[in-house]
Design a protein around this motif. Structure first.
Motif, PDB file in Angstrom:
ATOM      1  N   LEU A 138       0.809  -1.225   0.000  1.00 58.11           N
ATOM      2  CA  LEU A 138       0.000   0.000   0.000  1.00 58.11           C
ATOM      3  C   LEU A 138       0.842   1.276   0.000  1.00 58.11           C
ATOM      4  O   LEU A 138       0.511   2.236  -0.715  1.00 58.11           O
ATOM      5  CB  LEU A 138      -0.961  -0.003   1.192  1.00 58.11           C
ATOM      6  CG  LEU A 138      -2.327  -0.639   0.934  1.00 58.11           C
ATOM      7  CD1 LEU A 138      -3.069  -0.866   2.240  1.00 58.11           C
ATOM      8  CD2 LEU A 138      -3.155   0.243   0.000  1.00 58.11           C
ATOM      9  N   ASP A 221     -11.447   3.163   4.521  1.00 61.19           N
ATOM     10  CA  ASP A 221     -10.353   3.697   5.339  1.00 61.19           C
ATOM     11  C   ASP A 221      -9.429   4.626   4.557  1.00 61.19           C
ATOM     12  O   ASP A 221      -8.789   5.508   5.151  1.00 61.19           O
ATOM     13  CB  ASP A 221      -9.539   2.547   5.938  1.00 61.19           C
ATOM     14  CG  ASP A 221     -10.331   1.735   6.954  1.00 61.19           C
ATOM     15  OD1 ASP A 221     -11.438   2.179   7.336  1.00 61.19           O
ATOM     16  OD2 ASP A 221      -9.858   0.657   7.349  1.00 61.19           O
ATOM     17  N   TYR A 222      -9.334   4.427   3.231  1.00 58.20           N
ATOM     18  CA  TYR A 222      -8.440   5.239   2.412  1.00 58.20           C
ATOM     19  C   TYR A 222      -9.204   6.290   1.600  1.00 58.20           C
ATOM     20  O   TYR A 222      -8.659   6.865   0.664  1.00 58.20           O
ATOM     21  CB  TYR A 222      -7.627   4.352   1.470  1.00 58.20           C
ATOM     22  CG  TYR A 222      -6.439   3.694   2.152  1.00 58.20           C
ATOM     23  CD1 TYR A 222      -5.147   4.205   2.003  1.00 58.20           C
ATOM     24  CD2 TYR A 222      -6.615   2.579   2.960  1.00 58.20           C
ATOM     25  CE1 TYR A 222      -4.066   3.613   2.636  1.00 58.20           C
ATOM     26  CE2 TYR A 222      -5.542   1.983   3.604  1.00 58.20           C
ATOM     27  CZ  TYR A 222      -4.273   2.506   3.438  1.00 58.20           C
ATOM     28  OH  TYR A 222      -3.211   1.915   4.085  1.00 58.20           O
ATOM     29  N   ASP A 225      -7.314   9.450   1.456  1.00 59.40           N
ATOM     30  CA  ASP A 225      -5.908   9.383   1.061  1.00 59.40           C
ATOM     31  C   ASP A 225      -5.711  10.216  -0.204  1.00 59.40           C
ATOM     32  O   ASP A 225      -6.456  10.052  -1.180  1.00 59.40           O
ATOM     33  CB  ASP A 225      -5.507   7.921   0.807  1.00 59.40           C
ATOM     34  CG  ASP A 225      -4.012   7.741   0.633  1.00 59.40           C
ATOM     35  OD1 ASP A 225      -3.481   8.231  -0.393  1.00 59.40           O
ATOM     36  OD2 ASP A 225      -3.376   7.106   1.483  1.00 59.40           O
TER      37      ASP A 225
END
Length: 286
Positions: A138, A221-222, A225
């Motif tokens: 990741l 969750d990302y 990002d």
């Protein structure tokens, strides 16, 4: 099929690509990419991987000078192998180097005398191995990159008892808790008490429920990002591979169509479906 807009010298990594669906994806991608791209094949068995690599090179069109094919050994359940692979990527391609990661490596066999060992292997490879390699790579994902999980329709929630289904769909579920569900199943299975603990008996099904759920949690969750990574999972179908068996209705070329579609789909269209599960090139119920 829409082409992806890749930067110069884009990198596509495919796990478990020495045979079956993974190898089929490699062969097709050799003709699909029309911008400078390196396709990196991997396999647990290095000897078989090199044989597949030499075979794949014969499928590279002589007119396509945009694609470079490489091979590197990778065992997704072995921490040392995963660390070595990550170091190789950084040393060879730099950081922020992966544009596409196709998590294809998986395991399934028919029931054998070593059924308990088989159960353990299925959970360790299909779920924990997939998580291990994904978490390791990741940090190396590029801007507007994508991670594609080859999961299965057998991971659908309808195959899980209601008690277990509610745990997978808990909106507060996190990745650590997801791993705990898989560990609980494995412990119950090894003790011969899956039903007593509320689980269905299929280790393959719950391993793939874990993979599909993991994909959804990553998308959540990302979400903030700045790299805008797209996470999707898919069902290739019941395919004539070592895993699927000779009775399967689909050829490898037919089975790779959905993961191939997700690999080549233009990024904005893919990101719009972030976290979703696909079957037959369409978003499907999970």
């Amino acid at each position: 099929m829409a082409s992806s807009a890749f930067k110069k010298n884009a990198l596509t990594v495919i796990t478990g690509s020495n045979k079956g669906i993974g190898f089929g994806i490699v062969k097709q991608l050799l003709s699909c990419y029309n911008t400078p791209t390196t396709i990196l094949m991997t396999s647990r068995n290095e000897e078989l991987g090199h044989v597949a690599f030499e075979d794949a090179k014969r499928h590279l069109p002589s007119t396509n000078n945009k694609v470079t094919l490489q091979y590197r050994q990778l065992d997704i359940v072995d921490s040392e192998s995963v660390s070595s692979f990550k170091k190789f990527l950084i040393d060879t391609y730099g950081t922020s180097c992966i544009d596409t990661l196709i998590n294809n490596a998986g395991f399934l066999v028919k029931k054998t005398e070593l059924e308990l060992e088989t159960t353990k292997k299925i959970i360790e490879i299909n779920y924990f191995g997939t998580v291990k390699i994904t978490e390791a790579l990741l940090p190396l994902m590029n801007q507007n990159s994508r991670i594609i999980f080859v999961s299965s329709i057998r991971g659908s929630l309808k195959f899980q008892p209601e008690q277990i289904r509610s745990r997978f769909t808990d909106p507060n579920l996190n990745i650590q808790q997801l791993g705990e569900i898989e560990t609980e199943f494995l412990s119950a299975a090894l003790a011969g008490k899956t039903q007593e603990h509320g689980f269905a008996e299929s280790s393959y099904n719950i391993s793939k429920t874990g993979v599909t759920t993991y994909c959804k949690l990553l998308a959540r969750d990302y979400a903030n990002d700045p790299r805008n990574i797209a996470f999707v999972s898919c069902h290739p179908g019941w395919v004539q591979t070592d895993m699927g068996g000779s009775d399967a209705p689909l050829t490898i070329d037919q089975g790779i169509q959905t993961p191939l579609y997700l690999t080549m789909l233009d990024y904005p269209s893919l990101y719009k479906e972030n976290g979703k599960f696909f079957d037959l090139k369409q978003v499907a119920p999970y």
